[in-house]
Design a protein around this motif. Structure first.
Motif, PDB file in Angstrom:
ATOM      1  N   ARG A  81      79.827   7.335 -20.757  1.00 21.67           N
ATOM      2  CA  ARG A  81      80.559   6.079 -20.934  1.00 21.67           C
ATOM      3  C   ARG A  81      82.012   6.340 -20.543  1.00 21.67           C
ATOM      4  O   ARG A  81      82.683   7.156 -21.161  1.00 21.67           O
ATOM      5  CB  ARG A  81      80.500   5.560 -22.364  1.00 21.67           C
TER       6      ARG A  81
ATOM      7  N   THR B 162      77.582   2.116 -21.088  1.00 20.11           N
ATOM      8  CA  THR B 162      76.914   3.413 -21.256  1.00 20.11           C
ATOM      9  C   THR B 162      75.838   3.531 -20.183  1.00 20.11           C
ATOM     10  O   THR B 162      75.021   2.637 -20.014  1.00 20.11           O
ATOM     11  CB  THR B 162      76.273   3.541 -22.646  1.00 20.11           C
TER      12      THR B 162
ATOM     13  N   ALA C  91      74.061  11.009 -21.201  1.00 22.58           N
ATOM     14  CA  ALA C  91      74.660   9.681 -21.380  1.00 22.58           C
ATOM     15  C   ALA C  91      76.163   9.767 -21.081  1.00 22.58           C
ATOM     16  O   ALA C  91      76.846  10.686 -21.533  1.00 22.58           O
ATOM     17  CB  ALA C  91      74.445   9.184 -22.802  1.00 22.58           C
TER      18      ALA C  91
ATOM     19  N   MET D 182      72.148  -1.011 -21.419  1.00 22.58           N
ATOM     20  CA  MET D 182      72.314   0.357 -20.983  1.00 22.58           C
ATOM     21  C   MET D 182      71.656   0.512 -19.610  1.00 22.58           C
ATOM     22  O   MET D 182      70.516   0.130 -19.423  1.00 22.58           O
ATOM     23  CB  MET D 182      71.675   1.297 -22.009  1.00 22.58           C
TER      24      MET D 182
END
Length: 68
Positions: free
Chosen positions: A63, A33, A61, A1
């Protein structure tokens, strides 16, 4: 990440649904992500961000084209 830091300012204000496009411009893979720390450094007297009105720093977050 992976992690990024977005700083709200006059030319690039924090708009949550525009973060996926911003992450893509930073050249991150769509299947990765990315945690984006959003900072609001320029505050008005009431504590709100001068540019977007946010009252506190956020962590978002992302993605691909999705906010998680």
């Amino acid at each position: 990440m992976q992690g990024l830091r977005f700083q709200c300012n006059a030319s690039e204000q924090f708009i949550v649904w525009e973060l996926p496009a911003w992450v893509k411009r930073q050249e991150f893979s769509a299947d990765e992500t990315v945690i984006v720390e959003v900072l609001h450094p320029d505050r008005e007297m009431d504590g709100s961000c001068r540019w977007c009105g946010g009252r506190r720093n956020e962590t978002v977050a992302v993605r691909g084209d999705h906010i998680l």
